[in-house]
Design a protein around this motif. Structure first.
Motif, PDB file in Angstrom:
ATOM      1  N   GLU A   1      -2.019  -8.730  -5.082  1.00 57.02           N
ATOM      2  CA  GLU A   1      -3.088  -8.477  -4.257  1.00 57.02           C
ATOM      3  C   GLU A   1      -3.061  -8.206  -2.827  1.00 57.02           C
ATOM      4  OE1 GLU A   1      -2.284 -10.977  -6.266  1.00 57.02           O
ATOM      5  OE2 GLU A   1      -3.852 -12.020  -7.380  1.00 57.02           O
ATOM      6  N   LEU A   2      -3.888  -7.276  -2.275  1.00 56.60           N
ATOM      7  CA  LEU A   2      -3.628  -6.658  -0.913  1.00 56.60           C
ATOM      8  C   LEU A   2      -2.244  -6.191  -0.392  1.00 56.60           C
ATOM      9  CD1 LEU A   2      -5.943  -9.371   1.043  1.00 56.60           C
ATOM     10  CD2 LEU A   2      -6.531  -7.663  -0.460  1.00 56.60           C
ATOM     11  N   SER A   3      -1.413  -5.743  -1.538  1.00 56.79           N
ATOM     12  CA  SER A   3      -0.101  -5.141  -1.200  1.00 56.79           C
ATOM     13  C   SER A   3      -0.576  -3.685  -0.895  1.00 56.79           C
ATOM     14  CB  SER A   3       0.620  -5.351  -2.394  1.00 56.79           C
ATOM     15  OG  SER A   3       1.905  -4.575  -2.044  1.00 56.79           O
ATOM     16  N   PHE A   4       0.225  -2.960  -0.369  1.00 57.19           N
ATOM     17  CA  PHE A   4       0.315  -1.420  -0.268  1.00 57.19           C
ATOM     18  C   PHE A   4       1.675  -0.946  -0.216  1.00 57.19           C
ATOM     19  CE2 PHE A   4       1.648  -2.977   4.053  1.00 57.19           C
ATOM     20  CZ  PHE A   4       2.407  -2.058   4.619  1.00 57.19           C
ATOM     21  N   GLU A   5       1.698   0.342  -0.386  1.00 54.36           N
ATOM     22  CA  GLU A   5       2.686   1.314  -0.546  1.00 54.36           C
ATOM     23  C   GLU A   5       2.599   2.214   0.447  1.00 54.36           C
ATOM     24  OE1 GLU A   5       4.712   2.375  -4.015  1.00 54.36           O
ATOM     25  OE2 GLU A   5       3.434   1.164  -5.166  1.00 54.36           O
ATOM     26  N   LEU A   6       3.761   2.921   1.289  1.00 54.56           N
ATOM     27  CA  LEU A   6       3.952   3.944   2.483  1.00 54.56           C
ATOM     28  C   LEU A   6       4.947   4.843   1.916  1.00 54.56           C
ATOM     29  CD1 LEU A   6       2.733   4.928   4.964  1.00 54.56           C
ATOM     30  CD2 LEU A   6       4.356   3.410   5.961  1.00 54.56           C
ATOM     31  N   TYR A   7       4.434   6.210   2.018  1.00 51.43           N
ATOM     32  CA  TYR A   7       5.444   7.209   2.105  1.00 51.43           C
ATOM     33  C   TYR A   7       5.382   8.238   3.130  1.00 51.43           C
ATOM     34  CZ  TYR A   7       6.995  11.963   0.083  1.00 51.43           C
ATOM     35  OH  TYR A   7       7.346  13.223   0.102  1.00 51.43           O
ATOM     36  N   ALA A   8       6.338   8.854   3.538  1.00 48.72           N
ATOM     37  CA  ALA A   8       6.201   9.803   4.679  1.00 48.72           C
ATOM     38  C   ALA A   8       7.705  10.413   5.032  1.00 48.72           C
ATOM     39  CB  ALA A   8       5.829   9.143   6.074  1.00 48.72           C
ATOM     40  N   GLY A   9       7.443  11.672   5.406  1.00 44.67           N
ATOM     41  CA  GLY A   9       8.761  12.419   5.682  1.00 44.67           C
ATOM     42  C   GLY A   9       9.548  12.797   4.517  1.00 44.67           C
ATOM     43  N   ARG A  10       9.001  13.033   3.472  1.00 40.91           N
ATOM     44  CA  ARG A  10       9.849  13.122   2.259  1.00 40.91           C
ATOM     45  C   ARG A  10      10.270  11.864   1.598  1.00 40.91           C
ATOM     46  NH1 ARG A  10      11.396  18.656   1.301  1.00 40.91           N
ATOM     47  NH2 ARG A  10      10.505  20.039   2.447  1.00 40.91           N
ATOM     48  N   GLU A  11       9.846  10.647   2.168  1.00 45.90           N
ATOM     49  CA  GLU A  11      10.477   9.600   1.586  1.00 45.90           C
ATOM     50  C   GLU A  11       9.585   8.298   1.514  1.00 45.90           C
ATOM     51  OE1 GLU A  11      14.653   8.586   3.387  1.00 45.90           O
ATOM     52  OE2 GLU A  11      13.764   9.634   4.984  1.00 45.90           O
ATOM     53  N   ALA A  12      10.074   7.646   0.335  1.00 48.15           N
ATOM     54  CA  ALA A  12       9.373   6.471  -0.155  1.00 48.15           C
ATOM     55  C   ALA A  12       9.905   5.494   0.954  1.00 48.15           C
ATOM     56  CB  ALA A  12       9.349   5.934  -1.278  1.00 48.15           C
ATOM     57  N   LEU A  13       9.113   4.696   1.918  1.00 49.89           N
ATOM     58  CA  LEU A  13       9.388   3.786   2.688  1.00 49.89           C
ATOM     59  C   LEU A  13       9.143   2.214   2.506  1.00 49.89           C
ATOM     60  CD1 LEU A  13       8.109   5.548   5.822  1.00 49.89           C
ATOM     61  CD2 LEU A  13      10.265   5.870   4.789  1.00 49.89           C
ATOM     62  N   LEU A  14       7.965   1.982   1.967  1.00 51.97           N
ATOM     63  CA  LEU A  14       7.523   0.592   1.616  1.00 51.97           C
ATOM     64  C   LEU A  14       7.143   0.864   0.280  1.00 51.97           C
ATOM     65  CD1 LEU A  14       5.640  -0.713   4.875  1.00 51.97           C
ATOM     66  CD2 LEU A  14       7.903  -1.303   4.136  1.00 51.97           C
ATOM     67  N   ILE A  15       7.485  -0.033  -0.763  1.00 50.79           N
ATOM     68  CA  ILE A  15       7.300   0.276  -2.343  1.00 50.79           C
ATOM     69  C   ILE A  15       6.782  -1.085  -2.996  1.00 50.79           C
ATOM     70  CG2 ILE A  15       8.788   2.307  -2.271  1.00 50.79           C
ATOM     71  CD1 ILE A  15      10.807   0.497  -3.430  1.00 50.79           C
ATOM     72  N   ASP A  16       6.160  -0.897  -4.143  1.00 49.82           N
ATOM     73  CA  ASP A  16       6.370  -1.762  -5.198  1.00 49.82           C
ATOM     74  C   ASP A  16       7.659  -1.816  -5.972  1.00 49.82           C
ATOM     75  OD1 ASP A  16       5.695  -2.989  -7.782  1.00 49.82           O
ATOM     76  OD2 ASP A  16       3.586  -2.578  -7.190  1.00 49.82           O
ATOM     77  N   PRO A  17       8.169  -2.959  -5.982  1.00 48.19           N
ATOM     78  CA  PRO A  17       9.511  -2.849  -6.666  1.00 48.19           C
ATOM     79  C   PRO A  17       9.743  -2.384  -8.075  1.00 48.19           C
ATOM     80  CG  PRO A  17       8.572  -5.121  -6.626  1.00 48.19           C
ATOM     81  CD  PRO A  17       7.638  -4.163  -6.185  1.00 48.19           C
ATOM     82  N   GLY A  18       8.711  -2.217  -8.914  1.00 48.01           N
ATOM     83  CA  GLY A  18       8.886  -1.735 -10.191  1.00 48.01           C
ATOM     84  C   GLY A  18       8.764  -2.897 -11.221  1.00 48.01           C
ATOM     85  N   VAL A  19       9.714  -2.871 -12.244  1.00 48.41           N
ATOM     86  CA  VAL A  19       9.454  -4.068 -13.428  1.00 48.41           C
ATOM     87  C   VAL A  19      10.531  -4.276 -14.097  1.00 48.41           C
ATOM     88  CG1 VAL A  19       9.277  -2.315 -15.264  1.00 48.41           C
ATOM     89  CG2 VAL A  19       8.155  -4.437 -15.740  1.00 48.41           C
ATOM     90  N   TYR A  20      11.876  -3.744 -14.076  1.00 45.84           N
ATOM     91  CA  TYR A  20      13.001  -3.974 -14.541  1.00 45.84           C
ATOM     92  C   TYR A  20      13.095  -4.492 -15.864  1.00 45.84           C
ATOM     93  CZ  TYR A  20      17.719  -6.274 -14.940  1.00 45.84           C
ATOM     94  OH  TYR A  20      18.983  -6.676 -15.437  1.00 45.84           O
ATOM     95  N   SER A  21      12.431  -5.708 -16.479  1.00 45.62           N
ATOM     96  CA  SER A  21      12.521  -6.038 -17.953  1.00 45.62           C
ATOM     97  C   SER A  21      11.316  -6.883 -18.135  1.00 45.62           C
ATOM     98  CB  SER A  21      13.897  -6.991 -18.190  1.00 45.62           C
ATOM     99  OG  SER A  21      13.573  -7.486 -19.419  1.00 45.62           O
ATOM    100  N   TYR A  22      10.894  -6.874 -19.226  1.00 47.28           N
ATOM    101  CA  TYR A  22       9.493  -7.688 -19.858  1.00 47.28           C
ATOM    102  C   TYR A  22      10.350  -9.042 -20.396  1.00 47.28           C
ATOM    103  CZ  TYR A  22       6.353  -3.823 -19.828  1.00 47.28           C
ATOM    104  OH  TYR A  22       5.556  -2.753 -19.563  1.00 47.28           O
TER     105      TYR A  22
END
Length: 611
Positions: free
Chosen positions: A413-434
């Motif tokens: 909640e209230l997280s964000f992601e940021l991309y700029a200059g052809r690159e992801a900078l600040l990201i959601d980490p994904g899932v890995y495994s259930y």
């Protein structure tokens, strides 16, 4: 879990969900223990008639990977980046390290298209023989009601894959009458079983997949039961689309991957019914268009998707493949722009050579959309434009959702992601495994996202791999946009009662204004997280409140201050996972402090310069 956790979980689900959950428990523990009883319910002996005018979804199969196909010839399967070599295939259990999802993948038979595609490439009959051998093996070595192989969800996926496969093989005279009859009978029995074991207890994307399978089976067969399945599937679908597709076009699990899962299901149902000249009394075409518009808005300038909630890169399909189909279906040049780089195997499997040539000759143009507020889904998208160098930001102002089935939600909640200059900078980490408890908890947790945690707690109480107890409450406070400034603000009350308000102001730079109101007046610990993409090349801590993060093309400077001068920055280890069971080490910036004050304000300034 504690007793209170069960209270919150049960409180959010409907009486219908609860009824079907209890019914499933009774079936699994009593009815499905009797093979004789199950056979009397679901086995058929009569000749099953196929619709002679049935027109399949796929005209051909173009998937091709000889290395993977040859491994399957030797009973070596790789799913979710884990492989297993069978002496004899066991469809419902191999070893503890192979998760339920891995076994589901084995039972889906998605690899049918790969084996047929490899045959079409080199005309080697061994690939067809192997596919038919696997299908026959499954029929002979699984039992009605068996866990995993006869769970409703893998049944729903397998029915569609088997219908697509044997329709093509029969048309091309690549399957004997005996094997065709045997597999056809099994599909009928699986559809019969599925029809009485629909996943109303989940009421999520699984139920949509169930409905899709009933519709496919209903069109494929020409018997009384098939008509009943078809009508049941359509009825479920007409209800599901109004529940799971929000007014702004996003799927209600708020996941990039599950938006693709559901969109692909809707698209294939629409194409099958259109191909067989079957009309129905609700507008699925419009819903699909709205979902594709939502997908377009989510896509970054590099034409990749952010990994929102439980999401994996290109799972279940590369979104470019879907966008290519949508470009042709809706005659949209902006959709074709987002399909750049697609292999087009999915397109060529569905459409004719003439239609493929028409697609190739279509114009492509950059989308016009920039900012998008998904008010129902709880996302805000900002972009400077569609050039790869342009900035892109996605802000999550939603709570854990959907409330009745939040298994794929993260406490972000209230997280964000940021991309700029052809690159992801600040990201959601994904899932890995259930199914890895330690990493499952980490990747769903607040501390793995770009938001604030208080007293090391998640914003919502996560109690196991797919369950959420007490949830936080979020609310959009304002959204303002003019030529010089875009501003969006939202609030969140975590499950402990702490209030967090976050405002993002975007112009030449990005400024985060965080207002905290602690529930307890005793000492509280606060951590503000900034999860770096693993592509960073260096991190330099300039002062206690300023850090520079170096990437290939840009330098991102983060400067953080609080109104009590209590905090300082530290750099910590973290993890990212773009693909199943593939763990990447990264870093995260943490601004941490301890405070006895009731209220606190933090300002974080982010500047991006060329490297």
């Amino acid at each position: 879990m504690k007793l209170i956790d069960y209270f919150y979980i049960i409180k959010r689900i409907s009486p219908k969900q609860l009824f079907y959950r209890l019914l499933k428990i009774i079936k699994n523990n009593f009815i499905y223990k009797s093979e004789l009883l199950l056979k009397s319910f679901y086995s058929v002996e009569d000749e099953i008639i196929v619709n002679s005018s049935f027109s399949p979804l796929f005209n051909n199969f173009f998937d091709s990977d000889q290395i993977k196909a040859d491994k399957i010839l030797n009973n070596e399967f790789q799913f979710l980046n884990k492989k297993h070599n069978f002496n004899e295939i066991i469809w419902n259990r191999i070893a503890d390290e192979y998760s339920t999802l891995w076994l589901y993948e084995l039972n889906y038979f998605n690899y049918a298209s790969l084996l047929i595609g490899e045959y079409n490439k080199n005309q080697n009959q061994k690939y067809i023989d192997k596919l038919l051998s696997l299908m026959n093996n499954w029929v002979c070595n699984t039992k009605f009601g068996q866990n995993i192989s006869w769970d409703p969800y893998p049944i729903s996926r397998r029915i569609v894959n088997w219908i697509n496969a044997i329709s093509y093989l029969e048309k091309e005279n690549l399957i004997s009458k005996e094997i065709y009859k045997k597999i056809k009978k099994s599909i009928f029995e699986q559809a019969t079983f599925l029809s009485s074991n629909l996943e109303y207890d989940l009421n999520n994307n699984h139920l949509t997949s169930d409905a899709k399978a009933l519709i496919f089976a209903g069109v494929f067969f020409k018997v009384k039961e098939a008509d009943e399945w078809f009508q049941k599937g359509l009825k479920i679908l007409s209800r599901r689309k109004n529940i799971e597709v929000l007014n702004d076009g996003l799927q209600d699990e708020r996941s990039s991957s599950y938006h693709l899962v559901t969109l692909k299901d809707y698209l294939e149902i629409h194409l099958l019914l259109k191909r067989n000249n079957i009309s129905y009394d609700f507008d699925l075409y419009k819903t699909i268009a709205e979902m594709f518009d939502a997908l377009l808005n989510l896509i970054r300038p590099d034409l990749q998707l952010p990994l929102l909630n439980d999401s994996v890169k290109d799972y279940p399909i590369n979104p470019k493949e879907l966008m290519a189909v949508a470009a042709y279906l809706f005659n949209r040049s902006d959709f074709k722009y987002c399909a750049q780089g697609a292999e087009l195997n999915y397109f060529k499997s569905i459409f004719s050579k003439k239609e493929y040539e028409e697609y190739i000759n279509m114009d492509s143009s950059k989308p016009a959309v920039k900012e998008k507020l998904f008010k129902d889904a709880g996302y805000f998208i900002y972009r400077d434009g569609w050039n790869k160098e342009d900035r892109y930001l996605v802000f999550d102002f939603d709570s854990i959702n959907p409330k009745h089935c939040p298994g794929h939600s993260h406490s972000d909640e209230l997280s964000f992601e940021l991309y700029a200059g052809r690159e992801a900078l600040l990201i959601d980490p994904g899932v890995y495994s259930y199914h890895d408890p330690e990493f499952r908890e980490y990747f769903k947790s607040t501390r793995s996202h770009n938001t604030i945690s208080i007293n090391e707690n998640n914003k919502s109480r996560l109690v196991d791999n797919f369950r959420v107890s007490k949830t936080s409450k979020s609310k959009l406070l304002h959204y303002k946009q003019d030529d010089d400034l875009t501003s969006v603000k939202a609030s969140n009350i975590d499950y402990k009662g702490n209030t967090h308000k976050r405002q993002l102001d975007i112009n030449n730079g990005i400024i985060l204004y965080d207002e905290i109101n602690f529930k307890n007046e005793s000492e509280n610990k606060l951590e503000s997280f900034f999860q770096l993409a693993p592509t960073f090349t260096d991190i330099k801590l300039i002062t206690n409140n300023k850090v520079k993060c170096y990437f290939e093309n840009v330098i991102m400077t983060i400067e953080i201050n609080d109104n009590k001068n209590l905090g300082k920055i530290r750099v910590a280890e973290s993890f990212v996972s773009y693909n199943w069971n593939q763990l990447l080490k990264s870093k995260k910036i943490i601004y941490e402090l301890k405070s006895n004050d009731k209220e606190l304000e933090i300002i974080s300034k982010i500047k991006i310069n060329k490297n």
